[in-house]
Design an enzyme around this catalytic site. Structure first.
Site, PDB file in Angstrom:
ATOM      1  N   HIS A   1     -13.602 -12.384  -7.208  1.00 50.01           N
ATOM      2  CA  HIS A   1     -14.794 -13.050  -6.667  1.00 50.01           C
ATOM      3  C   HIS A   1     -14.780 -12.891  -5.155  1.00 50.01           C
ATOM      4  CE1 HIS A   1     -15.382 -16.135 -10.060  1.00 50.01           C
ATOM      5  NE2 HIS A   1     -14.229 -15.552 -10.364  1.00 50.01           N
TER       6      HIS A   1
ATOM      7  N   TYR B   1     -16.218 -12.711 -15.935  1.00 47.47           N
ATOM      8  CA  TYR B   1     -17.371 -12.290 -15.126  1.00 47.47           C
ATOM      9  C   TYR B   1     -17.540 -10.773 -15.145  1.00 47.47           C
ATOM     10  CZ  TYR B   1     -13.570 -11.940 -11.615  1.00 47.47           C
ATOM     11  OH  TYR B   1     -12.404 -11.682 -10.950  1.00 47.47           O
TER      12      TYR B   1
HETATM   13  P1  FAD Z   1      -1.810  -8.340  -1.011  1.00 46.63           P
HETATM   14  O1  FAD Z   1      -3.176  -8.111  -1.550  1.00 46.63           O
HETATM   15  O2  FAD Z   1      -0.707  -8.618  -1.971  1.00 46.63           O
HETATM   16  O3  FAD Z   1      -1.450  -7.061  -0.137  1.00 46.63           O
HETATM   17  C1  FAD Z   1      -0.156  -6.861   0.398  1.00 46.63           C
HETATM   18  C2  FAD Z   1       0.011  -5.378   0.673  1.00 46.63           C
HETATM   19  O4  FAD Z   1       1.235  -5.169   1.387  1.00 46.63           O
HETATM   20  C3  FAD Z   1       0.098  -4.542  -0.593  1.00 46.63           C
HETATM   21  O5  FAD Z   1      -0.774  -3.428  -0.500  1.00 46.63           O
HETATM   22  C4  FAD Z   1       1.583  -4.123  -0.657  1.00 46.63           C
HETATM   23  O6  FAD Z   1       1.767  -2.867  -1.300  1.00 46.63           O
HETATM   24  C5  FAD Z   1       1.931  -4.078   0.822  1.00 46.63           C
HETATM   25  N1  FAD Z   1       3.355  -4.284   1.108  1.00 46.63           N
HETATM   26  C6  FAD Z   1       4.194  -5.211   0.560  1.00 46.63           C
HETATM   27  N2  FAD Z   1       5.438  -5.117   1.082  1.00 46.63           N
HETATM   28  C7  FAD Z   1       5.394  -4.098   1.996  1.00 46.63           C
HETATM   29  C8  FAD Z   1       6.363  -3.507   2.861  1.00 46.63           C
HETATM   30  N3  FAD Z   1       7.634  -3.951   2.899  1.00 46.63           N
HETATM   31  N4  FAD Z   1       5.966  -2.486   3.659  1.00 46.63           N
HETATM   32  C9  FAD Z   1       4.689  -2.009   3.653  1.00 46.63           C
HETATM   33  N5  FAD Z   1       3.727  -2.527   2.813  1.00 46.63           N
HETATM   34  C10 FAD Z   1       4.072  -3.572   2.016  1.00 46.63           C
HETATM   35  N6  FAD Z   1      -8.232 -14.050  -4.816  1.00 46.63           N
HETATM   36  C11 FAD Z   1      -9.575 -14.171  -4.587  1.00 46.63           C
HETATM   37  O7  FAD Z   1     -10.006 -14.378  -3.416  1.00 46.63           O
HETATM   38  N7  FAD Z   1     -10.480 -14.080  -5.623  1.00 46.63           N
HETATM   39  C12 FAD Z   1     -10.066 -13.852  -6.915  1.00 46.63           C
HETATM   40  O8  FAD Z   1     -10.902 -13.753  -7.823  1.00 46.63           O
HETATM   41  C13 FAD Z   1      -8.641 -13.724  -7.182  1.00 46.63           C
HETATM   42  N8  FAD Z   1      -8.148 -13.524  -8.453  1.00 46.63           N
HETATM   43  C14 FAD Z   1      -6.786 -13.408  -8.653  1.00 46.63           C
HETATM   44  C15 FAD Z   1      -6.266 -13.240  -9.965  1.00 46.63           C
HETATM   45  C16 FAD Z   1      -4.882 -13.143 -10.199  1.00 46.63           C
HETATM   46  C17 FAD Z   1      -4.329 -13.027 -11.618  1.00 46.63           C
HETATM   47  C18 FAD Z   1      -3.987 -13.156  -9.082  1.00 46.63           C
HETATM   48  C19 FAD Z   1      -2.490 -13.023  -9.294  1.00 46.63           C
HETATM   49  C20 FAD Z   1      -4.484 -13.333  -7.789  1.00 46.63           C
HETATM   50  C21 FAD Z   1      -5.885 -13.472  -7.562  1.00 46.63           C
HETATM   51  N9  FAD Z   1      -6.412 -13.693  -6.276  1.00 46.63           N
HETATM   52  C22 FAD Z   1      -7.757 -13.826  -6.070  1.00 46.63           C
HETATM   53  C23 FAD Z   1      -5.498 -13.821  -5.138  1.00 46.63           C
HETATM   54  C24 FAD Z   1      -5.434 -12.552  -4.356  1.00 46.63           C
HETATM   55  O9  FAD Z   1      -5.121 -11.467  -5.195  1.00 46.63           O
HETATM   56  C25 FAD Z   1      -4.378 -12.655  -3.244  1.00 46.63           C
HETATM   57  O10 FAD Z   1      -4.454 -13.898  -2.609  1.00 46.63           O
HETATM   58  C26 FAD Z   1      -4.642 -11.540  -2.215  1.00 46.63           C
HETATM   59  O11 FAD Z   1      -4.453 -10.275  -2.805  1.00 46.63           O
HETATM   60  C27 FAD Z   1      -3.752 -11.685  -0.988  1.00 46.63           C
HETATM   61  O12 FAD Z   1      -4.056 -10.645  -0.081  1.00 46.63           O
HETATM   62  P2  FAD Z   1      -2.967 -10.133   0.932  1.00 46.63           P
HETATM   63  O13 FAD Z   1      -3.631  -9.040   1.714  1.00 46.63           O
HETATM   64  O14 FAD Z   1      -2.364 -11.274   1.649  1.00 46.63           O
HETATM   65  O15 FAD Z   1      -1.789  -9.533   0.026  1.00 46.63           O
END
Ligand code: FAD
Length: 382
Positions: A47, A214
């Site tokens: 979403h 959805y």
């Molecule tokens: P991430 O998306 O996890 O990105 C982290 C990145 O860092 C990744 O690409 C990874 O490969 C990289 N990385 C990790 N370690 C290293 C390293 N040492 N060196 C270099 N790169 C590295 N949120 C919503 O807003 N709406 C939703 O509908 C939703 N549905 C969800 C459903 C499920 C089942 C789950 C589990 C989560 C959902 N979320 C949703 C939450 C959302 O997925 C996360 O909160 C979001 O992805 C966080 O974003 P981020 O950029 O902090 O981390």
């Protein structure tokens, strides 16, 4: 000759990509280091509420995102027998009252759009960060492929298992919180076999579990579900997901409405994900390093706002650095925390409680938020 100051964003997930795009738009010299060798279109939807869409407007991808996403008129909450618990108006109401569209979309499509918005050559794939040293003048980075880099500041956008977080606070595994999420994409075509009105955005609830459903495309060719189901132990070890099955889903959603049974019958490939968490962190930054998104405040996904919080974080960090300039990153980091901690913590708490929109409530505090529509606070109320 003085070198041009540089920002290294670790992780090109949804939060890191948002931060990098906005920092680049403000004229900063940004490199993004991502451990994955490439991104693929993994089977999951997401979403994006008006609060995040306003950030995408600033990045310049709101229009294509609107064009690819599904635009539900309502978020329905329904009991397992089908009766309605809430009808939360979205669609035209969201545009008018919250200032942007509410969409649901395929996560991979959104992510690809975000990556395309970054300057060519600024994302470095296959770079897993494995060493960090803050020398006082700069931060040195070491990657598992043996390469190195340096930058003036580091943005830890590397998700729930963040290496940057570990460097700042020591190793601590995230906690499995006793819940799993089953995920599946269903071809819209398969649903034509059933005589049900498959709503654009509906969450089915019973006492201890739910199923969020959805469309991930505006043309309704792909429907998606993600569950929240209690399970005492996670059997998948360190795997971020494992295969599940229709039998497991039928068991978990026994007694649910026939249209839920139809969804399970139509799901060809079902995966199961452990839901992980952390206690709130005692710090968001130290020295030249700052955290955002799941690296900083992971939450259960039940409010569909985890990524939106990561995206808002990235946008706020870019806004604060834009105000102070990179030379005064310390002030920028403290402004950033002052303007994010309270909101991110509140969303984290509501998401973890899994009460969001179950009954008729006003979502304006989440969806109506405009990151650019207020003065920056200098001190956090939290
Ligand atoms: P991430 O998306 O996890 O990105 C982290 C990145 O860092 C990744 O690409 C990874 O490969 C990289 N990385 C990790 N370690 C290293 C390293 N040492 N060196 C270099 N790169 C590295 N949120 C919503 O807003 N709406 C939703 O509908 C939703 N549905 C969800 C459903 C499920 C089942 C789950 C589990 C989560 C959902 N979320 C949703 C939450 C959302 O997925 C996360 O909160 C979001 O992805 C966080 O974003 P981020 O950029 O902090 O981390």
């Amino acid at each position: 000759m003085s070198k041009q100051p540089r920002i290294a964003v670790i992780g090109a997930g949804l939060g890191g990509a948002a931060a990098a795009a906005l920092l680049q738009k403000s004229g900063f010299n940004v490199d993004v280091y991502e451990q994955a060798p490439a991104f693929s279109r993994l089977g999951a939807g997401i979403h994006m509420g008006p609060n995040a869409m306003k950030v995408f407007r600033k990045i310049g991808i709101e229009q294509p995102l609107e064009a690819m996403g599904s635009h539900p008129d309502y978020w329905f909450s329904r009991a397992q027998d089908g009766s309605y618990l809430s009808r939360i108006a979205l669609g035209a109401h969201a545009r008018k009252e919250y200032g942007a569209a509410y969409i649901t979309v395929h996560r991979g499509d959104l992510h690809a759009l975000q990556i395309d918005a970054l300057l060519p050559g600024s994302v470095h794939f296959g770079k897993q960060l494995a060493g960090l040293e803050d020398t006082g003048d700069e931060v040195r980075l070491a990657f598992t492929d043996g390469s190195t880099a340096s930058a003036d500041i580091i943005v830890g956008a590397d998700g729930i298992n963040s290496y940057v977080r570990e460097h700042l606070l020591g190793f601590e595994a995230p906690t499995y919180n006793g819940w799993v999420g089953h995920r599946a994409l269903i071809p819209g075509e398969a649903l034509k076999a059933f005589d049900f009105d498959f709503e654009s955005c509906v969450k089915w609830w019973s006492e201890d579990r739910h199923l969020m459903v959805y469309y991930t495309t505006g043309s309704r060719e792909e429907y998606y579900f993600v569950s929240g189901v209690p399970q005492a132990e996670w059997e998948g070890g360190n795997a971020s997901f494992i295969d599940s099955s229709q039998a497991e889903m039928y068991d978990a959603f026994k007694g649910y409405h026939p249209s839920v049974q139809a969804l399970i019958a139509s799901a060809q490939s079902i995966t199961k994900w452990p839901l992980l968490n952390r206690k709130p962190l005692p710090l968001w930054s130290r020295g030249r390093m700052v955290l955002l998104g799941d690296a900083c405040h992971p939450m259960k996904p039940h409010m569909a706002q985890g990524a939106a919080m990561a995206i808002e974080d990235g946008a706020m960090l870019a806004r604060c650095l834009g105000e102070t300039g990179l030379g005064d990153y310390a002030t920028a980091f403290s402004l950033y925390e002052a303007n994010r901690r309270e909101r991110a913590s509140r969303v984290q708490a509501v998401s973890n409680a899994n009460t969001w929109l179950r009954t008729q409530e006003d979502p304006a505090w989440v969806f109506g938020y405009d990151l650019y529509g207020h003065e920056l606070k200098t001190e956090s109320a939290a």
